[in-house]
Design an enzyme around this catalytic site. Structure first.
Site, mmCIF file in Angstrom:
data_model
loop_
_atom_site.group_PDB
_atom_site.id
_atom_site.type_symbol
_atom_site.label_atom_id
_atom_site.label_comp_id
_atom_site.label_asym_id
_atom_site.label_seq_id
_atom_site.Cartn_x
_atom_site.Cartn_y
_atom_site.Cartn_z
ATOM 1 C CG ASN A 1 -1.684 1.139 1.609
ATOM 2 O OD1 ASN A 1 -1.719 1.923 0.816
ATOM 3 N ND2 ASN A 1 -2.258 1.372 2.461
ATOM 4 C CE LYS B 1 -0.214 3.203 4.818
ATOM 5 N NZ LYS B 1 -0.103 3.389 6.406
ATOM 6 C CG HIS C 1 -6.041 1.509 5.152
ATOM 7 N ND1 HIS C 1 -5.429 2.517 6.086
ATOM 8 C CD2 HIS C 1 -4.802 0.806 5.141
ATOM 9 C CE1 HIS C 1 -3.985 2.398 6.607
ATOM 10 N NE2 HIS C 1 -3.762 1.425 5.980
ATOM 11 C CD GLU D 1 -3.142 5.317 6.824
ATOM 12 O OE1 GLU D 1 -2.946 5.498 5.602
ATOM 13 O OE2 GLU D 1 -1.838 4.836 7.433
ATOM 14 C CD GLU E 1 -3.460 -2.770 7.362
ATOM 15 O OE1 GLU E 1 -2.079 -2.800 6.852
ATOM 16 O OE2 GLU E 1 -4.010 -1.815 7.075
ATOM 17 N N GLY F 1 2.713 1.885 10.859
ATOM 18 C CA GLY F 1 3.618 2.997 10.554
ATOM 19 C C GLY F 1 4.225 3.601 12.044
ATOM 20 C CB SER G 1 5.301 -1.971 11.692
ATOM 21 O OG SER G 1 4.919 -0.799 12.305
HETATM 22 P P1 PGA Z 1 2.761 0.154 7.568
HETATM 23 O O1 PGA Z 1 1.504 0.439 6.924
HETATM 24 O O2 PGA Z 1 3.478 -1.016 7.067
HETATM 25 O O3 PGA Z 1 3.662 1.478 7.071
HETATM 26 O O4 PGA Z 1 2.770 0.014 9.016
HETATM 27 C C1 PGA Z 1 0.653 -0.843 6.754
HETATM 28 C C2 PGA Z 1 -0.810 -0.150 6.166
HETATM 29 O O5 PGA Z 1 -1.425 0.887 6.813
HETATM 30 O O6 PGA Z 1 -1.191 -0.937 5.553
#
Ligand code: PGA
Length: 245
Positions: free
Chosen positions: A10, A12, A95, A97, A165, A171, A208
C-alpha cells in the site's frame, strides 16, 4: 496446490511518476512462485504508470473506491468500475486511515466492498483495533464487530480478502506478537462462512511489516499474507518480503 500467499504493498499518498516507474520496473522482474500473489496499491494518479506492469506477476489495486456503482455527479470519487478499467484487480476498503481521517463507517465499508465485487474487483476489507481498544481488553470483540458489519452480504468467501491491521502497529514500528496475531486471525476466521466454492477467506496481517520480520509473521497460524505500507516503497525491502512468502 499450495495455499495462496498474498504480498500486498500500500503506497498511500507517496510517489511520483518517476519513482513509480522505477519501483514497478524492479518488481516486474521478479518471478515469485505461482501461489505467491503480489499486488501494489499506488495512488490513483500512478495507476497508469504501475499498470504498465501488465503481463508480469505484479497486479495493481486502488486504495479506495466509491460506494456508488453508476457514474454521476460525485466530485472527487472514483468508481470500482473505473478502477477495473484502469487495470486493477483489487481495491482496499476500510483502511484505518480512511476510517479515522474520513470517518468511514462499517456500513459504508460494506457498501464499497459490495460495489467492488459487482465491478469484478477483489476488495481487501481492512479491520483493526486502536491502542485504547486493545488496552480495554475488548479488542477481539471490537474487531469481530467490524468484520461482521463490514462484510459484503452478497459475497462468497473467495470474493474478498480481509486485512487485520492493528491501528497502533501501522507506521509505528510496533508489531503485534505472533500470539496476538494468531489469536485475532483465529477469531476473524471463526466468523467467516464458507462460500459455494468452499474456499477459505484469506486473512492478511498488516502493521510495520518489513523484510526483517516478514518471514516470522508469515509463519504465524492463520496468516495468509501481509499488507505492507512503508516498506513497500523500497524495491529491495519489498522484494525481500516477497521472497519470504
Ligand atoms: P505500515 O502500513 O507497513 O507502514 O505500518 C501498513 C498499512 O497501513 O497498510
Amino acid at each position: 496446490m499450495a495455499q495462496p500467499r498474498f504480498i500486498f504493498g500500500n503506497w498511500k499518498m507517496y510517489g511520483t511518476q518517476a519513482s513509480a516507474a522505477s519501483l514497478t520496473g524492479a518488481l516486474t522482474k521478479l518471478t515469485p512462485p505461482e501461489h505467491v500473489k503480489v499486488a501494489i496499491f499506488p495512488p490513483f494518479t500512478l495507476l497508469a504508470e504501475a499498470g504498465k506492469a501488465k503481463g508480469s506477476r505484479l497486479a495493481i489495486g486502488g486504495q479506495d473506491c466509491s460506494e456508488r456503482r453508476a457514474e454521476g455527479a460525485y466530485t472527487g470519487e472514483i468508481s470500482a468500475a473505473m478502477l477495473k478499467e484502469a487495470g486493477c484487480a483489487y481495491v482496499l476498503v476500510g483502511h484505518s486511515e480512511r476510517r479515522q481521517i474520513h470517518q468511514e463507517s462499517n456500513a459504508l465499508v460494506k457498501r464499497k466492498a459490495e460495489a467492488a465485487i459487482e465491478a469484478g474487483l477483489v476488495p481487501v476489507i481492512c479491520v483493526g483495533e486502536s491502542a485504547e481498544q486493545r488496552q480495554s481488553g475488548k479488542h477481539l470483540e471490537i474487531v469481530a464487530n467490524q468484520v461482521q458489519q463490514s462484510l459484503p452480504s452478497l459475497a462468497h468467501s473467495d470474493k474478498f480478502l480481509i486485512a487485520y491491521e492493528p491501528v497502533w502497529a501501522i507506521g509505528t514500528g510496533a508489531v503485534a506478537t505472533l500470539a496476538d496475531i494468531e489469536e485475532m486471525h483465529k477469531t476473524i476466521a471463526s466468523l467467516l462462512t464458507y462460500g459455494t466454492s468452499g474456499a477459505r477467506t484469506a486473512i492478511l496481517y498488516g502493521g510495520s511489516v518489513k523484510a526483517a520480520n516478514a518471514r516470522e509473521i508469515l509463519s504465524a497460524a492463520g496468516v495468509d499474507g501481509v499488507l505492507v505500507g512503508g516498506a513497500s516503497l523500497k524495491a529491495d525491502e519489498f522484494s525481500a518480503i516477497i521472497a519470504s512468502a
